[in-house]
Design an enzyme around this catalytic site. Structure first.
Site, PDB file in Angstrom:
ATOM      1  N   HIS A  76       0.828  -1.218   0.000  1.00  0.00           N
ATOM      2  CA  HIS A  76       0.000   0.000   0.000  1.00  0.00           C
ATOM      3  C   HIS A  76       0.860   1.264   0.000  1.00  0.00           C
ATOM      4  O   HIS A  76       0.509   2.263   0.627  1.00  0.00           O
ATOM      5  CB  HIS A  76      -0.936   0.022   1.212  1.00  0.00           C
ATOM      6  CG  HIS A  76      -1.943  -1.086   1.239  1.00  0.00           C
ATOM      7  ND1 HIS A  76      -3.219  -0.943   0.759  1.00  0.00           N
ATOM      8  CD2 HIS A  76      -1.854  -2.369   1.675  1.00  0.00           C
ATOM      9  CE1 HIS A  76      -3.878  -2.085   0.921  1.00  0.00           C
ATOM     10  NE2 HIS A  76      -3.074  -2.962   1.454  1.00  0.00           N
ATOM     11  N   ASN A 149     -10.250  -2.805   2.456  1.00  0.00           N
ATOM     12  CA  ASN A 149      -9.938  -2.813   1.023  1.00  0.00           C
ATOM     13  C   ASN A 149     -11.207  -2.581   0.213  1.00  0.00           C
ATOM     14  O   ASN A 149     -12.313  -2.575   0.763  1.00  0.00           O
ATOM     15  CB  ASN A 149      -9.351  -4.173   0.616  1.00  0.00           C
ATOM     16  CG  ASN A 149      -7.873  -4.315   0.979  1.00  0.00           C
ATOM     17  OD1 ASN A 149      -7.190  -3.329   1.221  1.00  0.00           O
ATOM     18  ND2 ASN A 149      -7.401  -5.544   1.024  1.00  0.00           N
ATOM     19  N   TYR A 363       0.877  -4.015  12.201  1.00  0.00           N
ATOM     20  CA  TYR A 363       0.849  -2.589  11.838  1.00  0.00           C
ATOM     21  C   TYR A 363       1.658  -1.736  12.808  1.00  0.00           C
ATOM     22  O   TYR A 363       2.411  -0.852  12.409  1.00  0.00           O
ATOM     23  CB  TYR A 363      -0.606  -2.101  11.725  1.00  0.00           C
ATOM     24  CG  TYR A 363      -1.308  -2.680  10.503  1.00  0.00           C
ATOM     25  CD1 TYR A 363      -1.502  -4.046  10.386  1.00  0.00           C
ATOM     26  CD2 TYR A 363      -1.748  -1.877   9.464  1.00  0.00           C
ATOM     27  CE1 TYR A 363      -2.122  -4.603   9.268  1.00  0.00           C
ATOM     28  CE2 TYR A 363      -2.374  -2.417   8.341  1.00  0.00           C
ATOM     29  CZ  TYR A 363      -2.561  -3.780   8.250  1.00  0.00           C
ATOM     30  OH  TYR A 363      -3.161  -4.322   7.153  1.00  0.00           O
TER      31      TYR A 363
HETATM   32 FE1  HDE Z   1      -2.438  -4.743   5.505  1.00  0.00          FE
HETATM   33  N1  HDE Z   1      -0.627  -3.957   5.990  1.00  0.00           N
HETATM   34  N2  HDE Z   1      -1.769  -6.560   6.092  1.00  0.00           N
HETATM   35  N3  HDE Z   1      -4.172  -5.616   4.884  1.00  0.00           N
HETATM   36  N4  HDE Z   1      -3.098  -3.001   4.868  1.00  0.00           N
HETATM   37  C1  HDE Z   1      -0.277  -2.678   5.813  1.00  0.00           C
HETATM   38  O1  HDE Z   1       0.801  -1.353   7.417  1.00  0.00           O
HETATM   39  C2  HDE Z   1      -0.687  -6.781   6.839  1.00  0.00           C
HETATM   40  C3  HDE Z   1      -4.504  -6.929   4.976  1.00  0.00           C
HETATM   41  C4  HDE Z   1      -4.350  -2.695   4.445  1.00  0.00           C
HETATM   42  O2  HDE Z   1      -3.200   3.552   3.972  1.00  0.00           O
HETATM   43  C5  HDE Z   1       1.044  -2.354   6.455  1.00  0.00           C
HETATM   44  O3  HDE Z   1       1.139   0.875   7.690  1.00  0.00           O
HETATM   45  C6  HDE Z   1      -0.616  -8.169   7.218  1.00  0.00           C
HETATM   46  C7  HDE Z   1      -5.914  -7.133   4.737  1.00  0.00           C
HETATM   47  C8  HDE Z   1      -4.431  -1.316   4.049  1.00  0.00           C
HETATM   48  O4  HDE Z   1      -1.543   3.344   5.407  1.00  0.00           O
HETATM   49  C9  HDE Z   1       1.449  -3.664   7.107  1.00  0.00           C
HETATM   50  C10 HDE Z   1      -1.712  -8.767   6.639  1.00  0.00           C
HETATM   51  C11 HDE Z   1      -6.412  -5.881   4.499  1.00  0.00           C
HETATM   52  C12 HDE Z   1      -3.155  -0.804   4.274  1.00  0.00           C
HETATM   53  C13 HDE Z   1       0.309  -4.572   6.739  1.00  0.00           C
HETATM   54  C14 HDE Z   1      -2.437  -7.753   5.950  1.00  0.00           C
HETATM   55  C15 HDE Z   1      -5.316  -4.958   4.586  1.00  0.00           C
HETATM   56  C16 HDE Z   1      -2.349  -1.879   4.789  1.00  0.00           C
HETATM   57  C17 HDE Z   1       2.054  -1.743   5.524  1.00  0.00           C
HETATM   58  C18 HDE Z   1      -2.108 -10.226   6.690  1.00  0.00           C
HETATM   59  C19 HDE Z   1      -7.853  -5.511   4.168  1.00  0.00           C
HETATM   60  C20 HDE Z   1      -2.679   0.607   4.001  1.00  0.00           C
HETATM   61  C21 HDE Z   1       2.197  -0.305   5.939  1.00  0.00           C
HETATM   62  C22 HDE Z   1      -2.322 -10.725   8.003  1.00  0.00           C
HETATM   63  C23 HDE Z   1      -8.753  -5.796   5.252  1.00  0.00           C
HETATM   64  C24 HDE Z   1      -2.983   1.509   5.158  1.00  0.00           C
HETATM   65  C25 HDE Z   1       1.353  -0.152   7.089  1.00  0.00           C
HETATM   66  C26 HDE Z   1      -2.549   2.925   4.824  1.00  0.00           C
HETATM   67  C27 HDE Z   1      -1.013  -1.737   5.180  1.00  0.00           C
HETATM   68  C28 HDE Z   1       0.257  -5.831   7.164  1.00  0.00           C
HETATM   69  C29 HDE Z   1      -3.592  -8.025   5.195  1.00  0.00           C
HETATM   70  C30 HDE Z   1      -5.507  -3.557   4.371  1.00  0.00           C
HETATM   71  C31 HDE Z   1       2.803  -4.223   6.700  1.00  0.00           C
HETATM   72  C32 HDE Z   1       0.480  -8.807   8.054  1.00  0.00           C
HETATM   73  C33 HDE Z   1      -6.663  -8.470   4.778  1.00  0.00           C
HETATM   74  C34 HDE Z   1      -5.641  -0.576   3.508  1.00  0.00           C
HETATM   75  O5  HDE Z   1       1.538  -3.549   8.516  1.00  0.00           O
END
Ligand code: HDE
Length: 692
Positions: A76, A149, A363
């Site tokens: 993202h 999402n 996060y």
């Molecule tokens: Fe994320 N995800 N994600 N994700 N995600 C990040 O956090 C992570 C997942 C989502 O505009 C990171 O600040 C793991 C699902 C959005 O700043 C990180 C897993 C969904 C955004 C991270 C998921 C999301 C992130 C990278 C699996 C939809 C952007 C930078 C367990 C429900 C937020 C950060 C923004 C961002 C980890 C799966 C949505 C690395 C470990 C499912 C919208 O922490």
């Protein structure tokens, strides 16, 4: 510092520019407040001598510049943000005690960040990709972050697979490409070895992954959460955002061309809409259900690869989100905003979804390295707007100056120090827990194909064709034949007709039955509410119409068209061969918004050609003008035209159908507008392209 403008001499300027200058309203200073006399020249040993290490002004400036970038988000990374508010329509106290969901008079401040997932921060806005939809509510009880999402399901069921998923979709590690694209071997290798991704793959291959505008995407919390009311009763909940403008997408060829012509297409669109007061809005919908309903579903509500069809549990619309202010500074706000799924408030709680559980750790951890330490909550965009006190102290980037002797609890030395508050504090829902430690996926997570099939079959015919075309494009770029074959084998299980279309498009006649589903897919009831085309609103609101004029055009027709579009809350963009404008039939110069070369028709939802015959004859010799028209036709847009436009239409080779609307005079504008409100002409598509 005095603000009076008294003349001061500026001795450090070179002799030829030595002059008396006026003292500025605000003097430039170093980061420590020292007024800078010369911001043009470094300190040197003699006019032509070496620079001196002593030049602390130079060193401070360059050092700060050297560290201007922070690590971009691992996923993202490319995002666009905006401020706004959320307002509940009526109290939701029957299901939750969350304060921001009680009083319809209260507007809760929010910051929202939309994003793509796979590309870097500088990548284009229109890759085929999931869009992030993250909302930070600054509630009176602390920040609540709904980090979702634009697709309601996910690729994997357990957080432990996330690094592999992301590694596979990002640039391949040896070659550093492709950027922002799933169409490559490593992604499809991983995906085809991970059958749980099949449902999500159908979504990512669908039009949802190439949205028309961030203002026109749906949003989903994805996981099942809990809501708890004041009586302590718990229910399950799924979160949905529904755009007021309706959800809309572009066609793939358009996405490819937009990415080249304006890589910031989505970011610009969001910024400009907010800037001109056309505030994007979404409604928050909840699917609320109890344990008995959860038990009656034929999938597990803790499995993030499944959705609950609205036909089974309809949405309860509870409030609206309005984005009404652009950030003042992209870096300070959009880049530094730190969303945490762990930011919840009393009245909302987590479920045991193993994907969500992993996110609860990730996060916070990622912000530590991205934002340089444990004090990122002090950055203005991340600060809660309600009071915040605790005894956490020090650390990198500490901005606060805590006072007093007491930095521990319990304490007796400061009776005013913060104390725990069992009455108002967050208490986890006391869900009974009993189990053995194990690494095992529940058998209730094993059906990977039924909802993939349901999604595909719930689409309208054009949407099904787009899914097949996307698969043919993506797999067409996969070099390893065995991976392509593996995906075809999965498609055979999902839907034999989809398999056939894609196999034909690839020219691979395999009927590989080597993949066996852990659970054979069932033909569950379809969910027509999943189709974007089926529920597309008849509207031009928030849309853009490109109007092409040349010298000699009819300005009263243009004025009438402008008024008609204003009445529909649509924008008119005037395009002329040159940005300086075109002269109307009375010789009056009318300025254009864009030159033709800078505004291909992919930027617009519908187009009109008001060229004079001489102008159209001239444009018919220009590839950019011919492409403008032929692309509008190929992208299934409504094309309004005056009689003079005929030579250009002919050269562009456009056919005749109900989407080609003659505008002989002002009285015909209404038919053009009516046709354009219906959006794209899907019936035109089969004659223009097929999968492969
Ligand atoms: Fe994320 N995800 N994600 N994700 N995600 C990040 O956090 C992570 C997942 C989502 O505009 C990171 O600040 C793991 C699902 C959005 O700043 C990180 C897993 C969904 C955004 C991270 C998921 C999301 C992130 C990278 C699996 C939809 C952007 C930078 C367990 C429900 C937020 C950060 C923004 C961002 C980890 C799966 C949505 C690395 C470990 C499912 C919208 O922490």
């Amino acid at each position: 510092m005095s603000n009076s403008k008294k003349p001061v001499s500026k001795p450090s300027l070179p002799a030829e520019t030595h002059q008396m200058v006026t003292e500025p309203d605000q003097s430039l200073t170093t980061n420590h407040g020292l007024v800078i006399a010369d911001n043009q020249n470094s300190l040197k040993a003699g006019e032509r001598g070496p620079s001196l290490l002593e030049d602390f002004v130079l060193r401070e400036k360059i050092t700060h510049f050297d560290h201007e970038r922070i690590p971009e988000r691992i996923v993202h990374a490319r995002g666009s943000g905006a401020h706004g508010y959320f307002q509940v329509y009526k109290s939701q106290s029957d299901i939750t005690k969350a304060a921001f969901l009680q009083d319809p008079k209260v507007k809760t401040e929010v910051f929202v960040r939309f994003s793509t997932v796979a590309g870097g921060a500088g990548s284009g806005d229109l890759p085929r990709d999931v869009r992030g939809f993250a909302v930070k509510f600054y509630t009176s009880e602390g920040n609540y972050d709904l980090v979702g999402n634009n697709i309601p399901v996910f690729f994997i069921q357990d957080a432990i697979k996330f690094p592999d998923l992301v590694h596979s979709v990002k640039m391949e590690p040896d070659r550093g490409f492709p950027q922002a694209a799933s169409a490559h071997d490593t992604f499809w290798d991983f995906a085809t070895l991970t059958p749980e991704s099949m449902h999500m793959l159908m979504w990512v291959m669908s039009d949802r992954a190439i949205p028309r505008s961030l203002r026109m995407i749906e949003g989903f919390g994805v996981h099942t959460f809990r809501m708890i009311n004041a009586a302590g009763e718990s229910r399950f909940v799924k979160f949905h955002w529904r755009p007021k403008l309706g959800a809309a997408s572009v066609v793939w060829d358009e996405a490819v061309k937009i990415n080249g012509a304006d890589p910031d297409f989505h970011r610009r669109d969001l910024w400009e809409a907010i800037d001109k007061g056309d505030f994007p809005e979404w409604e928050l919908g909840l699917q609320v259900f109890d344990q008995a309903t959860a038990d009656s579903l034929d999938f597990d509500i803790l499995d993030a690869t499944k959705l609950i069809p609205e036909e089974i549990i309809p949405l309860r619309i509870v409030g609206k989100l309005v984005l009404n202010r652009n950030p003042d500074n992209f870096f300070a706000e959009t880049e530094q905003v730190a969303f945490l799924p762990t930011n919840i408030v009393p009245g909302i709680d987590f479920s045991n979804d193993p994907l969500l559980q992993g996110r609860l750790f990730s996060y916070q951890d990622t912000q530590l390295s991205r934002l340089g330490g444990p004090n990122f909550h002090q950055i203005p965009v991340n600060r809660p707007r309600c009071p915040m006190h605790n005894f956490q102290r020090d650390g990198l980037r500490q901005m606060d100056v805590p006072k007093g002797r007491v930095n521990y609890e319990p304490n007796s030395l400061d009776s005013g120090a913060p104390r725990e508050n069992p009455a108002r504090g967050f208490v986890s829902h006391p869900e009974p827990m009993d189990g053995i430690k194990l690494r095992q996926r529940s058998a209730t997570f094993a059906d990977h194909y039924s909802q993939a099939r349901m999604f595909f079959r719930s689409m309208t015919s054009p949407e099904q064709t787009h899914i097949a075309s996307a698969l043919a494009f993506e797999l067409g770029k996969v070099e390893t034949k065995a991976i392509r074959e593996r995906m075809l084998a999965h498609l055979l299980i999902i839907d034999p007709s989809l398999h056939k279309t894609v196999a034909n498009a690839l020219g691979m006649q395999t009927k590989d039955e080597s993949i066996k589903a852990a659970i054979d897919p069932r033909d569950v009831a379809l969910s027509p509410s999943l189709s974007l085309i089926a529920k597309a609103p008849v509207t031009l609101a928030g849309r853009k119409v490109g109007v092409l004029v040349t010298d000699g055009f009819d300005s009263s027709l243009l004025t009438a068209l402008r008024t008609a579009l204003q009445d529909e809350a649509a924008a008119l963009c005037l395009i002329a061969p040159k940005v300086g404008g075109a002269k109307d039939s009375s010789g009056q110069l009318v300025e254009a918004d864009f030159a033709l070369s800078a505004a291909p028709s992919v930027f617009f939802d519908a187009v009109a050609i008001l060229a004079s015959e001489a102008g159209a004859n001239d444009l018919a010799t220009q590839a950019a003008a011919v492409d403008w028209v032929s692309d509008a036709f190929a992208h299934l847009k409504v094309i309004g035209h005056v009689a003079g436009a005929a030579p250009l239409l002919k050269r562009a080779g456009v056919g005749t159908d109900s989407g080609l609307v003659p505008i002989p005079g002002e009285q015909a504008i209404a038919s053009f507008v009516e046709a354009a409100k219906k959006g794209r002409l899907w019936q035109r598509e089969p004659s223009l392209r097929r999968p492969g």
